[in-house]
Design a protein around this motif. Structure first.
Motif: not given
Length: 71
Positions: A11-14, A17-21
């Motif tokens: 998931l990528t926060c719009p 921009g933080h991403q986490k599986e």
């Protein structure tokens, strides 16, 4: 031949921009997700059934199977 269903999606926060599986639920949709970095509450975009379909690298399992999600 059956397509293998993927259960992991990034998931990528719009907003930041933080991403986490994350592991996707197979028996329900996830409507809300809080970004652990900026604490923005994500909701599905119009026309999408869940946060994974809107912000993930992989669509949710029901969509992957070609069925409608969240009946």
């Amino acid at each position: 031949m059956t397509k293998e269903i993927q259960s992991q999606s990034v998931l990528t926060c719009p907003k930041c921009g933080h991403q986490k599986e994350e592991t996707m639920p197979t028996d329900s949709c996830q409507y809300f997700y809080e970004c652990e970095k900026c604490h923005t509450n994500l909701k599905p975009l119009t026309g999408d059934c869940c946060v994974f379909c809107s912000y993930g690298t992989v669509k949710c399992p029901p969509v992957q199977q070609g069925t409608s999600c969240c009946s």
